[in-house]
Design a protein around this motif. Structure first.
Motif, mmCIF file in Angstrom:
data_model
loop_
_atom_site.group_PDB
_atom_site.id
_atom_site.type_symbol
_atom_site.label_atom_id
_atom_site.label_comp_id
_atom_site.label_asym_id
_atom_site.label_seq_id
_atom_site.Cartn_x
_atom_site.Cartn_y
_atom_site.Cartn_z
ATOM 1 N N GLY A 103 -5.874 1.577 -0.175
ATOM 2 C CA GLY A 103 -4.733 1.993 0.626
ATOM 3 C C GLY A 103 -3.590 2.399 -0.282
ATOM 4 O O GLY A 103 -3.802 2.812 -1.424
ATOM 5 N N SER A 104 -2.364 2.278 0.213
ATOM 6 C CA SER A 104 -1.185 2.665 -0.549
ATOM 7 C C SER A 104 -0.394 1.430 -0.955
ATOM 8 O O SER A 104 -0.347 0.429 -0.240
ATOM 9 N N LEU A 105 0.247 1.549 -2.116
ATOM 10 C CA LEU A 105 0.916 0.411 -2.743
ATOM 11 C C LEU A 105 2.281 0.110 -2.133
ATOM 12 O O LEU A 105 3.010 1.011 -1.709
ATOM 13 N N ASP B 90 4.893 0.052 -14.862
ATOM 14 C CA ASP B 90 4.745 -1.388 -15.063
ATOM 15 C C ASP B 90 3.408 -1.752 -15.689
ATOM 16 O O ASP B 90 3.320 -2.665 -16.515
ATOM 17 N N GLN B 91 2.335 -1.032 -15.324
ATOM 18 C CA GLN B 91 0.989 -1.439 -15.684
ATOM 19 C C GLN B 91 0.392 -0.666 -16.864
ATOM 20 O O GLN B 91 -0.643 -1.068 -17.391
ATOM 21 N N GLU C 6 1.087 -4.923 -3.808
ATOM 22 C CA GLU C 6 0.083 -5.167 -2.784
ATOM 23 C C GLU C 6 -0.268 -3.850 -2.091
ATOM 24 O O GLU C 6 0.548 -2.925 -2.014
ATOM 25 N N VAL C 7 -1.486 -3.779 -1.579
ATOM 26 C CA VAL C 7 -1.917 -2.642 -0.765
ATOM 27 C C VAL C 7 -1.643 -3.001 0.689
ATOM 28 O O VAL C 7 -2.297 -3.876 1.261
ATOM 29 N N PRO D 125 -6.321 -0.465 -13.912
ATOM 30 C CA PRO D 125 -5.733 -1.304 -12.865
ATOM 31 C C PRO D 125 -6.669 -1.414 -11.660
ATOM 32 O O PRO D 125 -7.270 -0.435 -11.230
ATOM 33 N N ALA D 126 -6.775 -2.616 -11.119
ATOM 34 C CA ALA D 126 -7.663 -2.859 -9.980
ATOM 35 C C ALA D 126 -6.903 -3.615 -8.900
ATOM 36 O O ALA D 126 -6.119 -4.525 -9.189
#
Length: 274
Positions: free
Chosen positions: A187-189, A101-102, A198-199, A181-182
């Motif tokens: 953590g994990s997505l 996506d990014q 979101e994390v 990407p920031a």
């Protein structure tokens, strides 16, 4: 601070036995056939060849090839090597979809993924994805021609500047895109919808896996599954705490010398431990 902590050989042997025993079953046709049938349910075609693509340290991948072209890969994390297989697969799928996506980085399209119970013969959680065709591996492209496969690779002394630039330019582009990407937390997505990431979970790392697998650290000592971190310092502090906790629980081979023991004791006292 490096404490030179050795793995617990008893834990290590137990983990290796579990992993090796599990992998042996993939030599049996009674195991391979249901896996191939499972793949065909999600991506039908004229299958021509089905074989183990690769066995790594943490996963085994099998590839089903089609006629006239194209292939599908199914990948399973290995019990004994991966201590949190369901969580690992969820995170990997999220990251692969996030990158698709990014970025413009070539990432295999995920056809399906699921839990152990949803996998063929309840083998392990899985990712079913398209196979990305490629001409060669970077290792082979850089290696000295004619070097025996069993020997460690050596950079070809006659490689040209033009070839190096051609090989490393795409890699540099990948690294640059990965750096852009920031996200506001560590953590994990999790994917909330088609456009929102979101994390929400802990950053399940190789270090966390190995602390449990080779250090006999109780899983309860790791950050809870819904933990994430607002700053790098909070994350590093958590890593330090977990690694020191390992020394309180590892039964064998944790300390290699009296000097290491004194350094560990000093670090433990500074954080208010025993």
């Amino acid at each position: 601070m490096t404490l030179n902590i050795s793995p617990d050989d008893v834990c290590w042997a137990q983990a290796e036995t579990i992993s090796d025993t599990w992998l042996l079953q993939f030599l049996a046709i009674d195991i391979l056939r249901p896996i191939a049938d499972f793949i065909l349910q999600h991506n039908r075609g004229n299958a021509t060849e089905f074989a183990i693509l690769r066995t790594g340290s943490y996963n085994i991948s099998l590839r089903l090839q089609y006629e006239p072209h194209g292939a599908t890969v199914i990948r399973f994390p290995q019990p004994g090597a991966v201590l949190f297989p369901e969580e690992k697969v969820i995170h990997e799928v999220s990251v692969m979809r996030f990158l698709t996506d990014q970025t413009t980085i070539p990432v295999p399209f995920i056809l399906h993924s699921g839990t152990k119970q949803e996998s063929p013969l309840a083998l392990s959680p899985f990712i079913l994805m398209e196979y990305l065709e490629h001409e060669t591996k970077l290792y082979d492209a850089l290696n000295t021609p004619g070097l025996p496969r069993e020997q460690r690779g050596v950079l070809d002394p006659d490689i040209t500047q033009e070839k190096l630039e051609r090989l490393y330019a795409p890699m540099a582009d990948v690294l640059l895109q990965l750096s852009l990407p920031a996200l506001p937390r560590i953590g994990s997505l999790s994917q909330r919808d088609d456009f929102t990431w979101e994390v929400t979970r802990r950053p399940l790392s190789m270090n966390m896996n190995e602390l449990v697998r080779l250090g006999c650290l109780p899983r309860s000592q790791l950050p809870s599954i819904d933990t994430n971190f607002p700053t790098a310092s909070a994350y590093v502090q958590s890593l330090a705490d977990v690694n020191l906790d390992r020394l309180l629980h590892q039964r064998n081979d944790a300390i290699g010398s009296s000097r290491t023991l004194r350094r560990w004791s000093s670090a433990t006292l500074r954080r208010g431990g025993c």
